[in-house]
Design an enzyme around this catalytic site. Structure first.
Site, short mmCIF file in Angstrom:
data_model
loop_
_atom_site.label_atom_id
_atom_site.label_comp_id
_atom_site.label_asym_id
_atom_site.label_seq_id
_atom_site.Cartn_x
_atom_site.Cartn_y
_atom_site.Cartn_z
CG ASP A 55 71.42 41.49 -15.42
OD1 ASP A 55 70.34 41.91 -14.96
OD2 ASP A 55 72.22 40.81 -14.76
CG ASN A 62 63.27 37.73 -15.04
OD1 ASN A 62 63.67 37.94 -16.18
ND2 ASN A 62 64.10 37.77 -13.99
C1 IPE Z 1 68.62 37.43 -16.74
O1 IPE Z 1 68.75 38.47 -15.83
C2 IPE Z 1 67.30 37.49 -17.41
C3 IPE Z 1 67.12 38.63 -18.31
C4 IPE Z 1 68.01 39.49 -18.65
C5 IPE Z 1 65.80 38.74 -18.88
P1 IPE Z 1 68.38 38.27 -14.29
O2 IPE Z 1 68.67 39.55 -13.62
O3 IPE Z 1 67.01 37.73 -14.14
O4 IPE Z 1 69.41 37.13 -13.85
P2 IPE Z 1 70.05 36.82 -12.45
O5 IPE Z 1 68.91 36.77 -11.47
O6 IPE Z 1 71.00 37.91 -12.15
O7 IPE Z 1 70.74 35.51 -12.64
C1 IPE Z 2 67.32 43.20 -16.61
O1 IPE Z 2 67.55 44.06 -15.56
C2 IPE Z 2 65.88 43.15 -17.05
C3 IPE Z 2 65.16 41.95 -16.62
C4 IPE Z 2 65.69 40.89 -16.08
C5 IPE Z 2 63.73 41.93 -16.84
P1 IPE Z 2 67.32 43.64 -14.05
O2 IPE Z 2 65.93 44.01 -13.67
O3 IPE Z 2 67.68 42.22 -13.82
O4 IPE Z 2 68.34 44.59 -13.33
P2 IPE Z 2 69.26 44.24 -12.08
O5 IPE Z 2 70.02 43.00 -12.42
O6 IPE Z 2 68.35 44.02 -10.92
O7 IPE Z 2 70.13 45.42 -11.93
MG MG Z 3 69.37 41.30 -13.27
#
Ligand code: IPE
Ligand code: IPE
Ligand code: MG
Length: 245
Positions: free
Chosen positions: A25, A73
């Site tokens: 993340d 997502n």
């Molecule tokens: C969790 O991250 C999913 C992945 C790392 C693929 P998200 O960024 O989607 O989770 P939330 O929205 O912070 O809970």
């Molecule tokens: C994790 O990074 C990757 C996916 C969930 C696909 P994020 O895209 O969630 O990054 P933040 O949480 O918005 O910084």
């Molecule tokens: Mg995230």
């Protein structure tokens, strides 16, 4: 911060977790901090994926599960979703030979059927190319959601009961586990989440019942080999009691 004494200890290669799971993340925030498009963060994040796969393979982790795209997502803007799918396809093509060379067996957990067909095709090619490899099992969680995984398992089990293939009394924890995407994979001893969020976000809810959890504030694109090793060392100092004393 960790004490110097802990920093100095060596990683005990005889006490490694068999299965490490990672919630990758912070790509978006990494990009935003640099005033870049979020997609630049995902691109940089792909480099960290390569590093983590390589490192886990080198030190001898047997199973590595990486949360790359959740069922939730799909609700992101279309442009971001399609950029992520494009990166995924690129990753599968560019890493295939290295996986073959490094004896990595590749797999996917999640709703593969929801992914774009060209991504599904690259997944299949990578699975075929690495099928007989025994060095490390790398599983990418793609369109993965733990609740939907459990619902699917329950549906399959109910179907077997309805067909007269299974009795209700025979349903136990092992039966349920065998119907999850992770059938045959040991539960992760260690779950790592980057970027500081103290939540699970629908990842491996059943499987992490007794996992040790390590959350680091580091954003995924900034995550380093040194930090990964340090997390593994910290894990080795934990007292895993499993409800006992
Ligand atoms: C969790 O991250 C999913 C992945 C790392 C693929 P998200 O960024 O989607 O989770 P939330 O929205 O912070 O809970
Ligand atoms: C994790 O990074 C990757 C996916 C969930 C696909 P994020 O895209 O969630 O990054 P933040 O949480 O918005 O910084
Ligand atoms: Mg995230």
């Amino acid at each position: 911060m960790k004490s110097d004494a802990m920093q100095a200890t060596e990683l005990d290669m005889t006490a490694l977790p068999a299965h490490v799971a990672v919630i990758m993340d912070g790509n978006g925030r990494w990009a935003q901090k640099k005033l870049l498009n979020r997609v630049k963060g995902h691109e940089k994040g792909a480099d960290t994926v390569r590093m983590v796969v390589r490192t886990c393979r080198e030190i001898g982790i047997s199973f590595l599960t990486l949360y790359a795209f959740s069922t939730e997502n799909w609700q992101r803007p279309r442009a971001e979703v399609s950029a992520l799918m494009g990166l995924l396809k690129k990753f599968l093509i560019s890493e295939r030979q290295e996986m073959v060379a490094n004896n990595i067996c590749f797999g996917v957990i999640g709703q593969r059927e929801r992914l774009p067909v060209e991504v599904q095709a690259e997944i299949q090619r990578t699975r075929d190319a690495t099928r007989t490899n025994t060095g490390m099992h790398l599983n990418l969680a793609l369109s993965y959601g733990s609740r939907s995984e459990i619902v699917r398992a329950v549906q399959n089990i109910a179907q077997q009961v309805q067909n007269g293939e299974l009795s209700v009394d025979a349903i136990d924890e092992d039966v349920l586990a065998r119907h999850l995407y992770t059938a045959g994979v040991p539960d992760p001893e260690l779950l790592i989440r980057t970027s500081g969020e103290m939540r699970i976000s629908n990842f491996l809810l059943w499987q992490i019942a007794y996992s040790e959890i390590a959350v680091t504030d580091t954003l995924w694109p900034d995550f380093t080999k040194a930090e990964l090793i340090q997390i593994l060392k910290d894990y080795q100092h934990r007292d895993r009691r499993f409800g006992r004393i």
